[in-house]
Design an enzyme around this catalytic site. Structure first.
Site, PDB file in Angstrom:
ATOM      1  N   GLY A 112       0.934  -1.234   0.025  1.00  0.00           N
ATOM      2  CA  GLY A 112       0.226  -0.128  -0.114  1.00  0.00           C
ATOM      3  C   GLY A 112       0.790   1.434   0.067  1.00  0.00           C
ATOM      4  O   GLY A 112       0.533   2.237  -0.756  1.00  0.00           O
ATOM      5  N   ASP A 113       1.816   1.189   0.772  1.00  0.00           N
ATOM      6  CA  ASP A 113       2.940   2.326   0.831  1.00  0.00           C
ATOM      7  C   ASP A 113       3.455   2.425  -0.559  1.00  0.00           C
ATOM      8  O   ASP A 113       3.750   3.764  -1.084  1.00  0.00           O
ATOM      9  CB  ASP A 113       3.914   2.361   1.908  1.00  0.00           C
ATOM     10  CG  ASP A 113       3.616   1.810   3.026  1.00  0.00           C
ATOM     11  OD1 ASP A 113       2.217   2.547   3.477  1.00  0.00           O
ATOM     12  OD2 ASP A 113       4.086   1.094   3.789  1.00  0.00           O
TER      13      ASP A 113
END
Length: 309
Positions: free
Chosen positions: A251-252
């Site tokens: 997600g990052d």
């Protein structure tokens, strides 16, 4: 300039073993130590993609030297607020036989009102119109759930572009301040909205967030793909089949690609392709290592993006 704000950074220790047997002595095959925290991970990926960022936030005074040394060695500019205590160490356990991933995250240090005010002062001094600020991650002790809302309001006064990646009440309160972009995963979205499991229901929630004043919503759904929702269009990305080595940081990587794409004035569809490819490239890396630009570019040739109804 892109700025990442990490309120609760961490050392991420990934331990690999064949199988975790509770109540017994377990011997690891190997272990990897990285620096992390969601915003720090975003800065790492921005650097890997060929961009620049400045990492802001808090860092524990007791073990700050090692953390900052790692940032400097990666060429990531930083201006962190030193706080009393020690930066936490999070444990990631990978059971290789069954492909089971277990996270054990510590709470971390505690923040004083004076610490928070020092960070706010830095944000006010750095922020300029058109700058991109990524606000992401969990909150340390001493910080209220409305902190992202307050940060967004300060940065909006400066004309900055704001990307929010949080969960629970911090996400709910942050949405009230109308950041430009939010990137919840499906589980984070379910914490604050009720919806069915079908894709149309998920898209409806994204459109509702757009109606509230957010400009772009990216919803990641793991092996079910991802949606990119803007005012008049919805894009869907099919998942790619790859060998998963670590789910931490996917997600990052997506958030990093979004901020990088905006800084390069890329079109929405291309930003989404880059984001999905970066997330996929992240899960084929061990630990929380940033994906290579080479892998990202290769995956971009294969990613399938389609317009949703």
């Amino acid at each position: 300039m892109i700025y990442t704000v990490t309120l609760n950074p961490a050392f991420d220790k990934t331990i690999y073993l064949d199988e975790l047997i509770k109540g017994h002595v377990n011997r690891s095959v190997k272990s990897i130590m990285d620096i992390g925290g969601k915003g720090i991970n975003v800065s790492k990926v921005i650097k890997s993609l060929g961009g620049e960022s400045i990492a802001l936030g808090f860092i524990g005074d007791e073990n700050k030297d090692k953390f900052i040394k790692c940032l400097n060695s990666m060429g990531i500019k930083n201006d962190l607020v030193f706080v009393a205590g020690e930066t936490r160490t999070n444990i990631k356990i990978v059971e290789t036989k069954a492909n089971i991933y277990t996270d054990i995250n510590q709470r971390g240090f505690s923040i004083t009102p004076e610490d928070l005010e020092e960070l706010l002062s830095k944000l006010r001094s750095y922020a300029r119109e058109g700058d991109i600020f990524v606000l992401s991650g969990s909150l340390p002790a001493g910080v209220d759930n409305d902190v992202y809302m307050n940060l967004i309001n300060i940065l909006k006064e400066k004309g900055a572009i704001i990307i929010l990646d949080a969960d629970g009440e911090a996400l709910k309160n942050g949405l009230a301040a109308k950041p430009d972009i939010v990137k919840p995963n499906i589980n984070e979205l379910r914490m604050i909205y009720e919806f069915d499991d079908d894709f149309n229901s998920i898209v409806s929630v994204g459109r509702e967030i757009i109606k509230q004043g957010v400009k772009k919503v990216i919803i990641s759904m793991g092996n079910k793909g991802a949606f990119y929702i803007i005012e008049d269009e919805v894009f869907y990305a099919k998942p790619q089949r790859v060998e998963v080595k670590s789910t931490v940081g996917a997600g990052d990587s997506m958030v990093a690609a979004i901020s990088f794409g905006i800084s390069k004035y890329m079109e929405d569809k291309e930003i989404f392709k880059l984001a999905v490819s970066s997330a996929t490239a992240a899960i084929i890396e061990e630990g929380t290592k940033a994906p290579s630009r080479e892998n990202v570019d290769e995956l971009m040739k294969k990613v399938s993006i389609e317009r949703w109804m």
